[in-house]
Design a protein around this motif. Sequence first.
Motif, short mmCIF file in Angstrom:
data_model
loop_
_atom_site.label_atom_id
_atom_site.label_comp_id
_atom_site.label_asym_id
_atom_site.label_seq_id
_atom_site.Cartn_x
_atom_site.Cartn_y
_atom_site.Cartn_z
N GLN A 118 -62.30 84.42 85.13
CA GLN A 118 -63.39 83.48 85.35
C GLN A 118 -63.90 83.51 86.78
O GLN A 118 -63.20 83.95 87.70
CB GLN A 118 -62.94 82.03 85.06
CG GLN A 118 -62.76 81.71 83.60
CD GLN A 118 -62.47 80.23 83.41
OE1 GLN A 118 -61.79 79.60 84.20
NE2 GLN A 118 -62.98 79.68 82.31
N LEU A 119 -65.13 83.01 86.92
CA LEU A 119 -65.71 82.75 88.23
C LEU A 119 -65.97 81.27 88.34
O LEU A 119 -66.39 80.63 87.36
CB LEU A 119 -67.03 83.51 88.41
CG LEU A 119 -66.96 85.01 88.55
CD1 LEU A 119 -68.36 85.61 88.60
CD2 LEU A 119 -66.17 85.41 89.80
N LEU A 120 -65.73 80.73 89.50
CA LEU A 120 -65.99 79.34 89.79
C LEU A 120 -67.29 79.27 90.59
O LEU A 120 -67.44 79.96 91.59
CB LEU A 120 -64.84 78.78 90.62
CG LEU A 120 -64.56 77.30 90.58
CD1 LEU A 120 -64.28 76.84 89.16
CD2 LEU A 120 -63.37 76.99 91.46
N VAL A 121 -68.24 78.47 90.12
CA VAL A 121 -69.53 78.33 90.80
C VAL A 121 -69.64 76.87 91.24
O VAL A 121 -69.53 75.96 90.43
CB VAL A 121 -70.70 78.69 89.87
CG1 VAL A 121 -72.03 78.50 90.59
CG2 VAL A 121 -70.56 80.13 89.38
N ARG A 122 -69.86 76.68 92.54
CA ARG A 122 -70.00 75.32 93.08
C ARG A 122 -71.33 75.21 93.82
O ARG A 122 -71.63 76.02 94.69
CB ARG A 122 -68.86 74.98 94.03
CG ARG A 122 -68.99 73.57 94.58
CD ARG A 122 -67.76 73.14 95.32
NE ARG A 122 -67.95 71.77 95.78
CZ ARG A 122 -67.39 71.29 96.86
NH1 ARG A 122 -66.59 72.05 97.58
NH2 ARG A 122 -67.60 70.05 97.22
N ALA A 123 -72.11 74.21 93.45
CA ALA A 123 -73.39 73.94 94.10
C ALA A 123 -73.24 72.68 94.93
O ALA A 123 -72.70 71.67 94.46
CB ALA A 123 -74.48 73.75 93.05
N ASN A 124 -73.70 72.74 96.16
CA ASN A 124 -73.63 71.60 97.07
C ASN A 124 -75.04 71.34 97.57
O ASN A 124 -75.60 72.15 98.30
CB ASN A 124 -72.68 71.92 98.22
CG ASN A 124 -72.45 70.74 99.13
OD1 ASN A 124 -73.12 69.72 99.04
ND2 ASN A 124 -71.50 70.89 100.02
N ALA A 125 -75.63 70.21 97.16
CA ALA A 125 -77.02 69.92 97.50
C ALA A 125 -77.13 68.76 98.49
O ALA A 125 -76.31 67.84 98.47
CB ALA A 125 -77.81 69.57 96.24
N GLN A 126 -78.15 68.85 99.34
CA GLN A 126 -78.47 67.78 100.29
C GLN A 126 -79.96 67.49 100.19
O GLN A 126 -80.78 68.40 100.19
CB GLN A 126 -78.16 68.19 101.72
CG GLN A 126 -76.70 68.33 102.03
CD GLN A 126 -76.48 68.63 103.50
OE1 GLN A 126 -77.35 69.17 104.16
NE2 GLN A 126 -75.32 68.28 103.98
#
Length: 141
Positions: free
Chosen positions: A102-110
């Motif tokens: 698997q790949l872990l995808v993390r989005a961090n928005a401001q």
Amino acid sequence: MRMHRPLLLAIMISVFGMSSCAPSTKQVLGTNESQLKLRSIQTRAFDTTDKNKMLRTVIATLQDLGFIIDKADANLGTVSATKLDRYNLRVTVTVKERGESQLLVRANAQYNIHPVEDPEPYQQFFNSLSNAIFLTAHQVD
């Protein structure tokens, strides 16, 4: 311009609101719980190991959502983008391996330099990403 140490300390105390050095246990636990909740809406796992394809798809998805790509680094597995339309929305997406399949995808928005804690924009991003890469985004524990 060089600032005197007492003035700098006073500014730091006022900016960070440090009335005491040791935060209460309630504050620490509240912060950890909110961080875990935020991380759970920001992160999804995908059943693929093709990191380059995932990064290309992240870039394409962000562009489809109206973002301008600021920076992409395949070695670090990061993509940063900005959306300017009467506001300043910045997002950084990180892709990393999770186990062997698997790949872990993390989005961090401001939004205007404040963290986005509303799950809706993250859900929109991950739904678009899932459709673009033809894979299901799994909730991460």
